[in-house]
Structures are given as C-alpha cells and as structure tokens.
Design an enzyme around this catalytic site. Structure first.
Site, PDB file in Angstrom:
ATOM      1  N   TYR A  51       0.827  -1.220  -0.041  1.00 57.63           N
ATOM      2  CA  TYR A  51      -0.111  -0.112   0.021  1.00 57.63           C
ATOM      3  C   TYR A  51       0.810   1.292   0.117  1.00 57.63           C
ATOM      4  O   TYR A  51       0.375   2.439  -0.280  1.00 57.63           O
ATOM      5  CB  TYR A  51      -1.070   0.147   1.159  1.00 57.63           C
ATOM      6  CG  TYR A  51      -2.103  -1.119   1.240  1.00 57.63           C
ATOM      7  CD1 TYR A  51      -2.195  -1.888   0.246  1.00 57.63           C
ATOM      8  CD2 TYR A  51      -2.792  -1.289   2.176  1.00 57.63           C
ATOM      9  CE1 TYR A  51      -3.225  -3.191   0.246  1.00 57.63           C
ATOM     10  CE2 TYR A  51      -3.977  -2.292   2.318  1.00 57.63           C
ATOM     11  CZ  TYR A  51      -3.924  -2.985   1.221  1.00 57.63           C
ATOM     12  OH  TYR A  51      -4.852  -4.050   1.336  1.00 57.63           O
ATOM     13  N   SER A 228     -12.197   5.146   4.630  1.00 59.93           N
ATOM     14  CA  SER A 228     -12.480   6.510   4.162  1.00 59.93           C
ATOM     15  C   SER A 228     -11.377   7.455   4.450  1.00 59.93           C
ATOM     16  O   SER A 228     -10.708   7.245   5.263  1.00 59.93           O
ATOM     17  CB  SER A 228     -14.098   6.752   4.843  1.00 59.93           C
ATOM     18  OG  SER A 228     -14.212   8.051   4.178  1.00 59.93           O
ATOM     19  N   VAL A 229     -11.170   8.371   3.558  1.00 61.04           N
ATOM     20  CA  VAL A 229     -10.525   9.533   4.085  1.00 61.04           C
ATOM     21  C   VAL A 229     -11.526  10.660   4.589  1.00 61.04           C
ATOM     22  O   VAL A 229     -10.969  11.903   4.788  1.00 61.04           O
ATOM     23  CB  VAL A 229      -9.762  10.106   2.840  1.00 61.04           C
ATOM     24  CG1 VAL A 229      -8.738   9.017   2.515  1.00 61.04           C
ATOM     25  CG2 VAL A 229     -10.632  10.404   1.712  1.00 61.04           C
ATOM     26  N   ARG A 233     -17.404   9.994   7.620  1.00 57.98           N
ATOM     27  CA  ARG A 233     -17.699   8.451   7.401  1.00 57.98           C
ATOM     28  C   ARG A 233     -16.696   7.734   8.056  1.00 57.98           C
ATOM     29  O   ARG A 233     -17.258   6.387   8.529  1.00 57.98           O
ATOM     30  CB  ARG A 233     -17.283   8.286   5.741  1.00 57.98           C
ATOM     31  CG  ARG A 233     -18.351   8.934   4.801  1.00 57.98           C
ATOM     32  CD  ARG A 233     -17.877   8.461   3.468  1.00 57.98           C
ATOM     33  NE  ARG A 233     -18.975   8.955   2.421  1.00 57.98           N
ATOM     34  CZ  ARG A 233     -18.809   9.007   1.103  1.00 57.98           C
ATOM     35  NH1 ARG A 233     -17.530   8.478   0.634  1.00 57.98           N
ATOM     36  NH2 ARG A 233     -19.923   9.050   0.211  1.00 57.98           N
ATOM     37  N   ASN A 237     -18.475   4.721  10.124  1.00 55.86           N
ATOM     38  CA  ASN A 237     -18.244   3.405  10.109  1.00 55.86           C
ATOM     39  C   ASN A 237     -17.948   2.416  11.297  1.00 55.86           C
ATOM     40  O   ASN A 237     -17.914   1.344  11.190  1.00 55.86           O
ATOM     41  CB  ASN A 237     -17.192   3.258   8.796  1.00 55.86           C
ATOM     42  CG  ASN A 237     -17.598   3.829   7.680  1.00 55.86           C
ATOM     43  OD1 ASN A 237     -18.585   3.998   7.163  1.00 55.86           O
ATOM     44  ND2 ASN A 237     -16.433   4.121   6.756  1.00 55.86           N
TER      45      ASN A 237
HETATM   46  N1  LIG Z   1      -6.149  -8.199   1.194  1.00 54.96           N
HETATM   47  C1  LIG Z   1      -6.717  -7.670   0.035  1.00 54.96           C
HETATM   48  O1  LIG Z   1      -6.606  -8.203  -1.102  1.00 54.96           O
HETATM   49  C2  LIG Z   1      -7.415  -6.462   0.093  1.00 54.96           C
HETATM   50  C3  LIG Z   1      -7.950  -6.157  -1.008  1.00 54.96           C
HETATM   51  C4  LIG Z   1      -8.867  -5.051  -0.950  1.00 54.96           C
HETATM   52  C5  LIG Z   1      -8.932  -4.268   0.119  1.00 54.96           C
HETATM   53  N2  LIG Z   1      -8.385  -4.631   1.212  1.00 54.96           N
HETATM   54  C6  LIG Z   1      -8.358  -4.021   2.648  1.00 54.96           C
HETATM   55  O2  LIG Z   1      -9.921  -3.813   2.957  1.00 54.96           O
HETATM   56  C7  LIG Z   1      -9.940  -2.403   3.258  1.00 54.96           C
HETATM   57  C8  LIG Z   1     -11.263  -1.993   2.542  1.00 54.96           C
HETATM   58  O3  LIG Z   1     -11.403  -2.334   1.161  1.00 54.96           O
HETATM   59  P1  LIG Z   1     -11.403  -1.135   0.142  1.00 54.96           P
HETATM   60  O4  LIG Z   1     -10.628  -0.060   0.476  1.00 54.96           O
HETATM   61  O5  LIG Z   1     -11.503  -1.892  -1.081  1.00 54.96           O
HETATM   62  O6  LIG Z   1     -13.040  -0.615  -0.108  1.00 54.96           O
HETATM   63  P2  LIG Z   1     -14.109  -0.167   1.146  1.00 54.96           P
HETATM   64  O7  LIG Z   1     -13.868   0.260   2.401  1.00 54.96           O
HETATM   65  O8  LIG Z   1     -15.492  -1.086   0.875  1.00 54.96           O
HETATM   66  O9  LIG Z   1     -14.688   1.138   0.229  1.00 54.96           O
HETATM   67  C9  LIG Z   1     -13.942   2.098   0.115  1.00 54.96           C
HETATM   68  C10 LIG Z   1     -14.865   3.218  -0.571  1.00 54.96           C
HETATM   69  O10 LIG Z   1     -15.950   3.427   0.056  1.00 54.96           O
HETATM   70  C11 LIG Z   1     -16.291   5.133   0.487  1.00 54.96           C
HETATM   71  N3  LIG Z   1     -16.909   5.006   1.673  1.00 54.96           N
HETATM   72  C12 LIG Z   1     -16.403   4.660   2.730  1.00 54.96           C
HETATM   73  N4  LIG Z   1     -17.252   4.799   3.677  1.00 54.96           N
HETATM   74  C13 LIG Z   1     -18.420   5.115   3.211  1.00 54.96           C
HETATM   75  C14 LIG Z   1     -19.839   5.530   3.842  1.00 54.96           C
HETATM   76  N5  LIG Z   1     -19.886   5.391   5.009  1.00 54.96           N
HETATM   77  N6  LIG Z   1     -20.592   5.733   2.840  1.00 54.96           N
HETATM   78  C15 LIG Z   1     -20.438   5.459   1.701  1.00 54.96           C
HETATM   79  N7  LIG Z   1     -19.235   5.333   1.060  1.00 54.96           N
HETATM   80  C16 LIG Z   1     -18.110   5.222   2.003  1.00 54.96           C
HETATM   81  C17 LIG Z   1     -14.856   5.509   0.379  1.00 54.96           C
HETATM   82  O11 LIG Z   1     -15.047   6.822  -0.179  1.00 54.96           O
HETATM   83  P3  LIG Z   1     -14.142   7.962   0.770  1.00 54.96           P
HETATM   84  O12 LIG Z   1     -12.852   7.886   0.967  1.00 54.96           O
HETATM   85  O13 LIG Z   1     -14.524   9.166  -0.381  1.00 54.96           O
HETATM   86  O14 LIG Z   1     -15.042   8.242   1.993  1.00 54.96           O
HETATM   87  C18 LIG Z   1     -14.216   4.580  -0.811  1.00 54.96           C
HETATM   88  O15 LIG Z   1     -14.219   5.069  -2.029  1.00 54.96           O
HETATM   89  C19 LIG Z   1      -8.691  -1.832   2.215  1.00 54.96           C
HETATM   90  O16 LIG Z   1      -8.693  -0.404   2.487  1.00 54.96           O
HETATM   91  C20 LIG Z   1      -7.757  -2.601   2.600  1.00 54.96           C
HETATM   92  O17 LIG Z   1      -7.252  -2.360   3.983  1.00 54.96           O
HETATM   93  C21 LIG Z   1      -7.442  -5.610   1.221  1.00 54.96           C
END
Ligand SMILES: NC(=O)c1ccc[n+]([C@@H]2O[C@H](COP(=O)([O-])OP(=O)(O)OC[C@H]3O[C@@H](n4cnc5c(N)ncnc54)[C@H](OP(=O)(O)O)[C@@H]3O)[C@@H](O)[C@H]2O)c1
Length: 260
Positions: A51, A228-229, A233, A237
């Site tokens: 990352y 989220s940044v 949110r 969350n």
């Molecule tokens: N092991 C792996 O291969 C793998 C793969 C993917 C992810 N991960 C881990 O899992 C974490 C989460 O997965 P992810 O980052 O793919 O996606 P996620 O947390 O499902 O979604 C993040 C997105 O959703 C938005 N968001 C966040 N909170 C929200 C809310 N309450 N309402 C509406 N929209 C919201 C964020 O935008 P804003 O920032 O604009 O709020 C961002 O664009 C990653 O950050 C990482 O740590 C691991």
C-alpha cells in the site's frame, strides 16, 4: 447495546471486528485519517507492504501518542516479495516504527510451489516474536489446507473479498471449522447502496446502508475493514454498536447473495 466488538485469536490482544482499511490512503491523507480514526475509537489498522503507506501510518501513530499495545496492527507481504521475506518484514516494522506486528498476512497466493515455503517463513517470524499472529489473504480453503497439512500451523485469519452478493455460507463454515477468522474487504465499495433490501433495513434502524453492511459483518463474526478519508464517514463506519439487525434482517441481507 449488544454485539461483540472483537474476536479472540489467542495472542493476548483481541482482534477488533472493525478495522481501518488503508488501501489507496497515501501521502498527506494518511495522518489526518489515522488521527480521526483513533479519536473515533478505532484500535485496528489494516495496511500492507504494497500500500506504500506504512511509513506515514507509523509516523501518524507516533504523532498521536497512542500506546502501541492498544492498537492491533496488520500488514501483509505481497507474493512478489518471495525471496525477500526478511527484508520485507524488517521494512514493514521499520516504517511502522514498531518491533512487532499483531498480524502478518500473505497478501495473495504466490506460485503454488512457493506457498508452503513462504508460510514457513511466517511461522518462523512468529516464533522469533516479530509477529504475534499470522494468516493469509485471498486464499481458497484448499490452498489453506495445503499449508496446514505441510506445517501443522493454521492461519489465524483469511482476508477475502466479502459482500452480501458474495456471501458464501459454506466458505464461512469451512473457515470457522478450521478456527480461522474471516476478515472481509471491499463491501462498501462493491455494494449498491441503493439496493432496496439495504435501504429497507437501514431505514428501519435510522442508519446508513454502509452501517448495515458493517453491522452485517460483525453479527456474523466477520471482521470488516472500512476505508474512508472523510472524517464523517470514518466516524460513521465505527458507529455501529447502538443498533442490532434482527435474525430476519440478517437473513434478508444474506439473501442478496448470488453464490450458488
Ligand atoms: N487483502 C486484500 O487483497 C485487500 C483487497 C482490498 C482491500 N483490502 C483491505 O480492505 C480495506 C477496505 O476495502 P476497500 O478499500 O477496497 O473498500 P471499502 O472500504 O469497501 O470502500 C471504500 C470506498 O467507499 C467509500 N466509503 C467509505 N465509507 C463510506 C460510507 N460510510 N458511505 C459511503 N461510502 C463510503 C470511500 O470513499 P471516501 O474515502 O471518499 O469516503 C471509498 O471510496 C482496504 O482499504 C484494505 O485495507 C484488502
């Protein structure tokens, strides 16, 4: 209100069911994001060597002055780092400004012949005390069984993509039978927040669809890693402890699954 907030993985420090996801959180966004999360009550941060934000996370944790023992810190080794395992671990530790990780994961399966030797390195790192728990990510149950058959060491965690659409009761049971905690990722990003089921359940509790998604994880004993940044949110969350999905509501969300 009801609902476990953490799960015991036998390492002395509980694994919080809500962790801060940090994929794509880089540069100047890291400090404020980590600070807001800690202020909101997060005590679990999920990062990875790949990352490219470990240094900023380490700096933010130091700046916030939070006791290292209070935070559950996960990092991951990418498969492309096979052959450079020690450098990768030492690099993660140095950047995160810590002498141990709470959890170290294989980020994704490497070449089939590399999987068991890489797992042996994680086992050795745990014995050395550089990591407290070890696990995998994006592994099938068969790939996990191969590691266990070869080493006798069961991963503490499998971190996989997990959304209502991908809900797979059988896979969840397979992991549970083996004593492996399921950590789900990307549910917020990969789910339609206007889905009528989610909207109905969210309205019933005066919460957002994202909060329903996260509450659905934790009521199944699944770790969620919302990213989220945006401060509002980040707080939203982890604000999921004052409502509870009924058994019927859980079934409704489960039924969004397209897994046959
Ligand atoms: N092991 C792996 O291969 C793998 C793969 C993917 C992810 N991960 C881990 O899992 C974490 C989460 O997965 P992810 O980052 O793919 O996606 P996620 O947390 O499902 O979604 C993040 C997105 O959703 C938005 N968001 C966040 N909170 C929200 C809310 N309450 N309402 C509406 N929209 C919201 C964020 O935008 P804003 O920032 O604009 O709020 C961002 O664009 C990653 O950050 C990482 O740590 C691991």
């Amino acid at each position: 209100m009801s609902g476990h907030k953490s799960v015991d993985i036998g390492v002395g420090k509980p694994l919080p069911l809500v962790g801060l996801g940090t994929w794509n959180v880089i540069g100047d966004d890291v400090g404020p994001t980590v600070r807001t999360a800690l202020e909101a009550g997060y005590r679990h941060i999920d990062t990875a060597y790949g990352y490219e934000n470990e240094a900023e996370i380490g700096q933010a944790l130091e700046d916030c002055g939070v006791d290292r023992e209070e935070v559950f810190l996960t990092s991951k080794i990418p498969p492309r780092r096979v052959g450079f395992e020690r450098e990768t671990l030492d690099g993660s530790l140095k950047k995160l400004r810590t002498d141990y990780l709470d959890l170290w994961l294989i980020h994704a399966p490497p070449q089939p012949e590399e999987s068991v030797p890489l797992w042996r390195f994680l086992v050795a790192a745990r014995e050395e005390g550089k990591v407290r728990a070890i696990g995998v990510s994006n592994y099938s149950t068969a790939q996990i069984d191969e590691l266990v058959d070869a080493t006798g060491v069961v991963p503490a965690v499998n971190q996989i993509k997990w959304t209502p659409e991908l809900f797979d009761r059988e896979r969840m049971a397979q992991l549970r039978e083996r004593g492996i905690v399921l950590e789900g990722f990307s549910a917020i990003r990969l789910t339609d927040h206007d889905d009528p089921t989610l909207a109905k359940v969210a309205n019933a509790h005066s919460v957002t669809p994202a909060q329903v998604l996260l509450r659905w994880h934790v009521q199944h004993g699944v770790v969620c890693l919302p990213r989220s940044v945006r401060p509002e949110r980040i707080r939203e969350n982890i604000d999921i402890w004052n409502f509870e999905l009924s058994a019927d509501e859980l079934r409704l969300v489960d039924a969004m699954s397209t897994v046959v």
